[in-house]
Design an enzyme around this catalytic site. Sequence first.
Site, PDB file in Angstrom:
ATOM      1  N   ARG A 145     -13.119  -9.013   1.197  1.00  0.00           N
ATOM      2  CA  ARG A 145     -11.716  -8.665   1.001  1.00  0.00           C
ATOM      3  C   ARG A 145     -10.841  -9.875   1.350  1.00  0.00           C
ATOM      4  O   ARG A 145      -9.863 -10.166   0.676  1.00  0.00           O
ATOM      5  CB  ARG A 145     -11.305  -7.474   1.884  1.00  0.00           C
ATOM      6  CG  ARG A 145     -12.094  -6.180   1.688  1.00  0.00           C
ATOM      7  CD  ARG A 145     -11.874  -5.566   0.330  1.00  0.00           C
ATOM      8  NE  ARG A 145     -10.475  -5.322   0.043  1.00  0.00           N
ATOM      9  CZ  ARG A 145      -9.741  -4.317   0.551  1.00  0.00           C
ATOM     10  NH1 ARG A 145     -10.298  -3.438   1.354  1.00  0.00           N
ATOM     11  NH2 ARG A 145      -8.470  -4.178   0.222  1.00  0.00           N
ATOM     12  N   ASP A 159     -17.617   6.510  -1.663  1.00  0.00           N
ATOM     13  CA  ASP A 159     -16.368   6.446  -0.898  1.00  0.00           C
ATOM     14  C   ASP A 159     -16.149   7.838  -0.298  1.00  0.00           C
ATOM     15  O   ASP A 159     -16.883   8.787  -0.616  1.00  0.00           O
ATOM     16  CB  ASP A 159     -15.213   6.041  -1.839  1.00  0.00           C
ATOM     17  CG  ASP A 159     -13.902   5.784  -1.098  1.00  0.00           C
ATOM     18  OD1 ASP A 159     -13.912   5.666   0.145  1.00  0.00           O
ATOM     19  OD2 ASP A 159     -12.850   5.717  -1.773  1.00  0.00           O
ATOM     20  N   HIS A 171      -7.027   0.610  -6.703  1.00  0.00           N
ATOM     21  CA  HIS A 171      -7.268  -0.268  -5.551  1.00  0.00           C
ATOM     22  C   HIS A 171      -7.888  -1.560  -6.117  1.00  0.00           C
ATOM     23  O   HIS A 171      -9.069  -1.849  -5.914  1.00  0.00           O
ATOM     24  CB  HIS A 171      -8.211   0.434  -4.567  1.00  0.00           C
ATOM     25  CG  HIS A 171      -8.164  -0.105  -3.172  1.00  0.00           C
ATOM     26  ND1 HIS A 171      -7.396  -1.182  -2.798  1.00  0.00           N
ATOM     27  CD2 HIS A 171      -8.805   0.300  -2.041  1.00  0.00           C
ATOM     28  CE1 HIS A 171      -7.564  -1.409  -1.508  1.00  0.00           C
ATOM     29  NE2 HIS A 171      -8.408  -0.533  -1.024  1.00  0.00           N
ATOM     30  N   ARG A 200       0.896  -1.174   0.000  1.00  0.00           N
ATOM     31  CA  ARG A 200       0.000   0.000   0.000  1.00  0.00           C
ATOM     32  C   ARG A 200       0.922   1.208   0.000  1.00  0.00           C
ATOM     33  O   ARG A 200       1.692   1.408   0.951  1.00  0.00           O
ATOM     34  CB  ARG A 200      -0.908   0.005   1.227  1.00  0.00           C
ATOM     35  CG  ARG A 200      -1.637   1.325   1.400  1.00  0.00           C
ATOM     36  CD  ARG A 200      -2.764   1.271   2.393  1.00  0.00           C
ATOM     37  NE  ARG A 200      -3.890   0.532   1.839  1.00  0.00           N
ATOM     38  CZ  ARG A 200      -5.143   0.572   2.320  1.00  0.00           C
ATOM     39  NH1 ARG A 200      -5.411   1.318   3.368  1.00  0.00           N
ATOM     40  NH2 ARG A 200      -6.103  -0.122   1.765  1.00  0.00           N
ATOM     41  N   CYS A 223     -16.590   1.195   0.259  1.00  0.00           N
ATOM     42  CA  CYS A 223     -15.399   0.370   0.506  1.00  0.00           C
ATOM     43  C   CYS A 223     -14.906   0.519   1.955  1.00  0.00           C
ATOM     44  O   CYS A 223     -14.129  -0.308   2.418  1.00  0.00           O
ATOM     45  CB  CYS A 223     -14.303   0.719  -0.481  1.00  0.00           C
ATOM     46  SG  CYS A 223     -13.890   2.462  -0.485  1.00  0.00           S
ATOM     47  N   GLN A 267      -9.700  -4.339  -4.032  1.00  0.00           N
ATOM     48  CA  GLN A 267     -10.970  -3.813  -3.509  1.00  0.00           C
ATOM     49  C   GLN A 267     -12.077  -4.010  -4.551  1.00  0.00           C
ATOM     50  O   GLN A 267     -13.170  -4.495  -4.227  1.00  0.00           O
ATOM     51  CB  GLN A 267     -10.809  -2.319  -3.183  1.00  0.00           C
ATOM     52  CG  GLN A 267     -12.097  -1.626  -2.780  1.00  0.00           C
ATOM     53  CD  GLN A 267     -12.548  -1.988  -1.380  1.00  0.00           C
ATOM     54  OE1 GLN A 267     -11.809  -1.839  -0.432  1.00  0.00           O
ATOM     55  NE2 GLN A 267     -13.769  -2.481  -1.248  1.00  0.00           N
TER      56      GLN A 267
HETATM   57  N1   CP Z   1     -11.207  -0.218   1.991  1.00  0.00           N
HETATM   58  C1   CP Z   1      -9.962  -0.250   2.485  1.00  0.00           C
HETATM   59  O1   CP Z   1      -8.974  -0.370   1.750  1.00  0.00           O
HETATM   60  O2   CP Z   1      -9.916  -0.222   3.854  1.00  0.00           O
HETATM   61  P1   CP Z   1      -8.589  -0.009   4.695  1.00  0.00           P
HETATM   62  O3   CP Z   1      -8.055   1.368   4.356  1.00  0.00           O
HETATM   63  O4   CP Z   1      -9.018  -0.125   6.148  1.00  0.00           O
HETATM   64  O5   CP Z   1      -7.604  -1.062   4.334  1.00  0.00           O
END
Ligand code: CP
Length: 302
Positions: free
Chosen positions: A288, A221, A127, A100, A260, A130
């Site tokens: 997820r 989001d 992402h 990430r 998300c 996701q």
């Molecule tokens: N949706 C998502 O990626 O959540 P986090 O930021 O908690 O990983």
Amino acid sequence: MRHLLTGFEFNQDEYLDILDTAAAMKREPEKFAEVLKGRSGAIMFEKPSLRTRTTFELAFYRLGGHGVYLDLQNGELGKRETIGDYARNLCRWVDCLVGRVFAQKTLEELACYGSVPVINALSDLYHPAQAMADYMTVREHLGRLKGVKLAYVGDGNNVTNSLFVAGATLGVNVTCFCPLGCGPDVQVFTKASELARKNGCTLAVENDPALLKDFDVIYTDTWVSMGDNTPLEAVKKKYMPYQINQELLQRSGAQIVMHCLPAHRNYEITDEVMDGPKSVVFDEAENRLHIHMSVLSKLIKA
Ligand code: CP
């Protein structure tokens, strides 16, 4: 060797295979308990996470492997040593890199210098895992993906880009409703639109929320992405017409509501909708885990 950097790497059959395997892993997890026995991955996060971090760590565990979490929040990748050297070290020990990152180019560099699959766990542009979990959730609730009409409302961001890429691959019609100048990445949209044409679906960007009618799915989001310190109050006026509240939901015709997470309750989505009967946000969160198990097994075995 395959990577998951953008979501453009896989065709429709491969996406469906990932979704089908994830569904099988959800139904009968014990059958997959040794799929990654003796295998491992480095899980590198430059940004905070609840869902992605927890589910990647658990995905390794549930498949019989081991995920090593590397907390980079106090020192971005490339500061202590080059990203190339970082990758070349890790690849001597692990079978996969999950990252990430602030910048997509960090992942591209890890993939360039490393010798194991790299998985995007969120970047400024994409992402992808996701979006896979999201479409798994849509299919669970609606029983199909081809021809489904999904409306994304709010800020066009990395999640929007990935919903476009994965939707275009899977035959989903995706429209982003956002304020003028807050749309998704133009290059990603253009490339995904070509894919959509080949797969018999359409992608669109609209500014007028009054056009939000006859959709199957409505999705939102945060209005302010991770790393942007603008207070939500400062953007509230601009985004409020795109808030998912009972009135917007009813007008959209959507059967399910998605987010998300993390949610900013009563900004992009009201409590009433998020806790209401059409909300599937925690199914998305659960999925997820199953998608990460499926992606890890596909890429590490490959
Ligand atoms: N949706 C998502 O990626 O959540 P986090 O930021 O908690 O990983």
